[in-house]
Design a protein around this motif. Sequence first.
Motif, short mmCIF file in Angstrom:
data_model
loop_
_atom_site.label_atom_id
_atom_site.label_comp_id
_atom_site.label_asym_id
_atom_site.label_seq_id
_atom_site.Cartn_x
_atom_site.Cartn_y
_atom_site.Cartn_z
N HIS A 1 0.82 -1.22 0.00
CA HIS A 1 0.00 0.00 0.00
C HIS A 1 0.85 1.27 0.00
O HIS A 1 0.30 2.37 -0.15
N LEU A 2 2.15 1.14 0.20
CA LEU A 2 3.03 2.31 0.09
C LEU A 2 3.12 2.74 -1.37
O LEU A 2 3.43 1.93 -2.25
N ALA B 1 0.19 -0.07 6.13
CA ALA B 1 -1.16 -0.10 6.70
C ALA B 1 -1.59 1.29 7.15
O ALA B 1 -2.73 1.72 6.89
N ALA B 2 -0.70 2.00 7.85
CA ALA B 2 -1.04 3.33 8.34
C ALA B 2 -1.31 4.29 7.18
O ALA B 2 -2.25 5.09 7.23
N ARG B 3 -0.51 4.22 6.15
CA ARG B 3 -0.71 5.11 5.01
C ARG B 3 -1.94 4.73 4.20
O ARG B 3 -2.60 5.60 3.62
N ILE C 1 2.28 10.52 0.97
CA ILE C 1 2.63 10.92 2.35
C ILE C 1 4.08 10.51 2.60
O ILE C 1 4.36 9.39 3.03
N LEU C 2 4.98 11.41 2.29
CA LEU C 2 6.41 11.12 2.44
C LEU C 2 6.81 11.14 3.91
O LEU C 2 6.17 11.80 4.73
N VAL D 1 -3.15 3.03 13.04
CA VAL D 1 -4.19 4.05 13.16
C VAL D 1 -3.72 5.32 12.47
O VAL D 1 -2.52 5.53 12.27
N ALA D 2 -4.67 6.17 12.13
CA ALA D 2 -4.35 7.45 11.52
C ALA D 2 -5.44 8.46 11.87
O ALA D 2 -6.59 8.08 12.14
N ALA D 3 -5.06 9.72 11.85
CA ALA D 3 -6.01 10.81 12.08
C ALA D 3 -5.60 11.99 11.23
O ALA D 3 -4.40 12.28 11.09
N VAL D 4 -6.57 12.68 10.65
CA VAL D 4 -6.31 13.89 9.86
C VAL D 4 -7.38 14.92 10.18
O VAL D 4 -8.49 14.59 10.59
#
Length: 218
Positions: free
Chosen positions: A43-44, A65-67, A84-85, A110-113
């Motif tokens: 997924h990268l 996974a996070a990205r 997302i570098l 996990v991620a948050a934006v």
Amino acid sequence: MTPPPSSVASSLEETALLRAMAAIAPSGVQVGCRLIREGDEAHLLPEEALSIPARQPAMRRASGAARWIAHGLLADIGFNDFTILRAPSGAPAWPRGITGSLAHDNEMAVAAVAPASDIGSLGIDVEPAQPLPDDILALVATHADVTDALDRDLAGRILFSAKEAVYKAVYPLDRQILGYEDIAVDLNAGFATTTTGRRARLAYCVAPRVVVLAFVPG
């Protein structure tokens, strides 16, 4: 090697954690989670893969996974296929006008934006809902921390996760390295202060995993 979880079990855990995260997220913050799976390194995006120096498969799977989560969250607010570098500091580089954060433990990403107009800066951390080992707690906790209103078994883990999330939230603002002793956390009141003068709000959940969101208002 531990066998991968069944797809049904994975879906149930992800759904439960996503609900818990959504319940604590402040207005304007989008959150997501994913159990890390074999092949998630795929997924990268190509430039993302080049920007991440870690060669260990587990680390690259976790980053993928996070990205993957973050790509979906960004697409929902109009940033399709954004790369997302990994910045030289190690932090992810977000689109202009967006603040965000990524995290993972050994099993969950996990991620948050959020729009920077709503949230000035954002940090997230995830940990297993298990007591923090005493030797790590001794490094993390200070006399300035307040955790007495929490479940004693998980207080140390939440404190550790809170300081990790706070660091992620304030580093983009001050560009200063902070140790655990530089962050004072009051989990009863739901905020943290740093030796750089920053004050961050905190929100957390403890089931099925410990997740802490730290944010500095816009």
